[in-house]
Motif scaffolding. Sequence first.
Motif, PDB file in Angstrom:
ATOM      1  N   ASP A 136      -2.931  -3.048  -2.452  1.00 33.18           N
ATOM      2  CA  ASP A 136      -4.181  -2.232  -2.287  1.00 33.18           C
ATOM      3  C   ASP A 136      -4.700  -2.552  -0.710  1.00 33.18           C
ATOM      4  O   ASP A 136      -4.753  -3.926  -0.235  1.00 33.18           O
ATOM      5  CB  ASP A 136      -5.102  -2.672  -3.078  1.00 33.18           C
ATOM      6  CG  ASP A 136      -5.182  -1.717  -4.256  1.00 33.18           C
ATOM      7  OD1 ASP A 136      -4.434  -0.714  -4.250  1.00 33.18           O
ATOM      8  OD2 ASP A 136      -5.558  -2.354  -5.327  1.00 33.18           O
ATOM      9  N   TYR A 148      10.102  -1.257  -3.972  1.00 29.63           N
ATOM     10  CA  TYR A 148       8.597  -0.936  -4.029  1.00 29.63           C
ATOM     11  C   TYR A 148       8.467   0.603  -3.467  1.00 29.63           C
ATOM     12  O   TYR A 148       9.652   0.708  -2.717  1.00 29.63           O
ATOM     13  CB  TYR A 148       7.928  -1.981  -3.255  1.00 29.63           C
ATOM     14  CG  TYR A 148       8.389  -2.303  -1.804  1.00 29.63           C
ATOM     15  CD1 TYR A 148       9.460  -3.061  -1.578  1.00 29.63           C
ATOM     16  CD2 TYR A 148       7.828  -1.484  -0.700  1.00 29.63           C
ATOM     17  CE1 TYR A 148       9.876  -3.208  -0.296  1.00 29.63           C
ATOM     18  CE2 TYR A 148       8.197  -1.645   0.572  1.00 29.63           C
ATOM     19  CZ  TYR A 148       9.268  -2.464   0.735  1.00 29.63           C
ATOM     20  OH  TYR A 148       9.824  -2.775   1.921  1.00 29.63           O
ATOM     21  N   PRO A 164       4.302  -4.203  -7.092  1.00 30.75           N
ATOM     22  CA  PRO A 164       3.451  -2.849  -6.737  1.00 30.75           C
ATOM     23  C   PRO A 164       3.137  -3.114  -5.266  1.00 30.75           C
ATOM     24  O   PRO A 164       2.967  -4.136  -4.706  1.00 30.75           O
ATOM     25  CB  PRO A 164       2.270  -3.582  -7.574  1.00 30.75           C
ATOM     26  CG  PRO A 164       2.885  -4.420  -8.825  1.00 30.75           C
ATOM     27  CD  PRO A 164       3.949  -5.148  -7.910  1.00 30.75           C
ATOM     28  N   TYR A 165       2.567  -1.835  -4.654  1.00 29.49           N
ATOM     29  CA  TYR A 165       2.193  -1.941  -3.417  1.00 29.49           C
ATOM     30  C   TYR A 165       0.941  -2.514  -3.189  1.00 29.49           C
ATOM     31  O   TYR A 165      -0.027  -2.041  -4.010  1.00 29.49           O
ATOM     32  CB  TYR A 165       2.114  -0.180  -2.747  1.00 29.49           C
ATOM     33  CG  TYR A 165       1.945  -0.378  -1.445  1.00 29.49           C
ATOM     34  CD1 TYR A 165       3.020  -0.028  -0.649  1.00 29.49           C
ATOM     35  CD2 TYR A 165       0.799  -0.741  -0.943  1.00 29.49           C
ATOM     36  CE1 TYR A 165       3.100   0.023   0.773  1.00 29.49           C
ATOM     37  CE2 TYR A 165       0.576  -0.633   0.586  1.00 29.49           C
ATOM     38  CZ  TYR A 165       1.483  -0.110   1.373  1.00 29.49           C
ATOM     39  OH  TYR A 165       1.553  -0.317   2.619  1.00 29.49           O
ATOM     40  N   ARG A 196       2.031   3.283   3.487  1.00 29.86           N
ATOM     41  CA  ARG A 196       0.906   3.076   2.696  1.00 29.86           C
ATOM     42  C   ARG A 196       1.127   3.142   1.219  1.00 29.86           C
ATOM     43  O   ARG A 196       2.217   3.844   0.784  1.00 29.86           O
ATOM     44  CB  ARG A 196      -0.151   4.173   3.315  1.00 29.86           C
ATOM     45  CG  ARG A 196       0.062   5.384   3.139  1.00 29.86           C
ATOM     46  CD  ARG A 196      -0.505   6.123   4.333  1.00 29.86           C
ATOM     47  NE  ARG A 196      -1.143   7.443   4.141  1.00 29.86           N
ATOM     48  CZ  ARG A 196      -1.125   8.410   5.133  1.00 29.86           C
ATOM     49  NH1 ARG A 196      -0.705   8.177   6.380  1.00 29.86           N
ATOM     50  NH2 ARG A 196      -1.847   9.278   4.931  1.00 29.86           N
ATOM     51  N   LYS A 197      -0.031   3.097   0.542  1.00 28.07           N
ATOM     52  CA  LYS A 197       0.226   2.889  -1.165  1.00 28.07           C
ATOM     53  C   LYS A 197       0.354   4.375  -1.418  1.00 28.07           C
ATOM     54  O   LYS A 197      -0.426   5.366  -1.099  1.00 28.07           O
ATOM     55  CB  LYS A 197      -0.946   2.227  -1.687  1.00 28.07           C
ATOM     56  CG  LYS A 197      -0.768   2.192  -3.238  1.00 28.07           C
ATOM     57  CD  LYS A 197      -2.146   1.395  -3.509  1.00 28.07           C
ATOM     58  CE  LYS A 197      -1.815   1.115  -5.328  1.00 28.07           C
ATOM     59  NZ  LYS A 197      -2.717   0.309  -5.830  1.00 28.07           N
ATOM     60  N   VAL A 253       6.795   3.383  -1.176  1.00 26.27           N
ATOM     61  CA  VAL A 253       5.707   3.942  -0.207  1.00 26.27           C
ATOM     62  C   VAL A 253       5.675   5.202   0.058  1.00 26.27           C
ATOM     63  O   VAL A 253       6.524   5.940  -0.214  1.00 26.27           O
ATOM     64  CB  VAL A 253       6.131   2.840   0.862  1.00 26.27           C
ATOM     65  CG1 VAL A 253       6.211   1.370   0.989  1.00 26.27           C
ATOM     66  CG2 VAL A 253       7.490   3.528   1.416  1.00 26.27           C
ATOM     67  N   PRO A 307      -3.823   7.148  -3.240  1.00 22.30           N
ATOM     68  CA  PRO A 307      -3.255   6.718  -4.671  1.00 22.30           C
ATOM     69  C   PRO A 307      -4.000   7.267  -5.891  1.00 22.30           C
ATOM     70  O   PRO A 307      -3.279   7.459  -6.983  1.00 22.30           O
ATOM     71  CB  PRO A 307      -3.405   5.086  -4.539  1.00 22.30           C
ATOM     72  CG  PRO A 307      -3.543   4.845  -3.157  1.00 22.30           C
ATOM     73  CD  PRO A 307      -4.307   5.841  -2.510  1.00 22.30           C
TER      74      PRO A 307
END
Lengths: 161, 248
Positions: A40, A117, A37-38, A140-141, A119, B126
């Motif tokens: 936070d 992952y 998981p990216y 970035r996420k 992105v 997100p």
Amino acid sequence: MIADMNPEDIVGDYKEVTLKLFDGTSRRVLYTEIETPYPDGKLIVSTTDTEGVITHVNRSFVEMSGYSEEELIGAPHSILRHPDMPPVAFKDLWDTIQRGEKWQGFVKNLRKDGGYYWVKATVIPNVRGDKVVGYTSVRRKPSHTKVAECIKLYPTLFSLF
Amino acid sequence: MPYVFTVSPDFTPDHLSGWYIFNTWLQHQTKAAIHLELYDHFQGQRDAIQADKIDLIYANPFDAAMLVREKGFLPLVRAEGESDEAIIAVSADSNVTDVAELAPGTRVAFTDDPDVKLMGMIMLEPGDLDAGNIVPVSAGNYVLVAKHLLKGEADVGIFLAEAFDDLSSMIRKQLKILVRSQISVIHHSLMIGPKLQDRRAEIQQILVDMDNDEKGIGVLTSLGFNSWHKIEDEQMEFMIDLMDTLNT
């Protein structure tokens, strides 16, 4: 030229495929279904020269890619290329940044351990004194929704290039 | 005519007197007449920059590109160990535990600090939130952002991390952090305008040496800093490029 991936580095069951890279070379990659998981609040940052050779990475890049900084500096950025990414995405990226424009897209990256992952990536040309000297890429996420759309869309784009 | 020095309007109120002390110290060191002009809002400061009224600025990273590319400013120094980070927080009573649980229509409280808002909005992506689908709740400062959350007038708040950490413990206890940024490379910068640039190297050296001087250390303390570090031109260009990638 990037070295083929090493089975000893891979965590879990893996598949194998030979990727044809944008510069005409090829690379045997080993990949698993394990997602990292990216994290936070973090940005993954790198810079390359005009040929796409990595000249700078930040700590998050190192942590997420699984490679050491020494392995990354001097390597082509396609060291992260995942076989699920359609070549047309990277053609679009290069066409865009070579026009001097900003590129943005959602990318599935390959880790050294065979995992992946997602992105949201933005790449911009580094202009110094009217000359492009390299490119900066910031990831970035991504949103789950956008990633889900890409998971459906990307397999349909392989025939385009 | 004295040179004009200004400070990004997001400075901590506790350090207001510190900037006046710093300006006095700088005039003494440089033997130049420098007037400190403070603005309540970013727009007023930007108007002054556009009118070429500013010669020295402790600038928000969001404005660095405009200062360098349009107005010919060059970097001098940054405060050692200081970087701008953002926090996304909700009321402690909120059921939300992850940004991904948020939905369009979320009421987002923020101040007009441009870099913090930018970082905060990126951390809301997100949850598929963007400027076009949130309900903005403007606040004059970070205490008011917190109050909007506590009164139920906003669902999430975007804070400068330093300002969040400086909230009273009573307020902080009533809030819950969803995300804290760890970007590290976005920072305010002291920059010099075209009229003073023939003295750039000299002023840069005065600032870098500031923590070697007893009086200088006292002035730095009044600003909440330990020392100044020189910013190379390429470091500034890197940060401008980085901000450019985020501002999309």
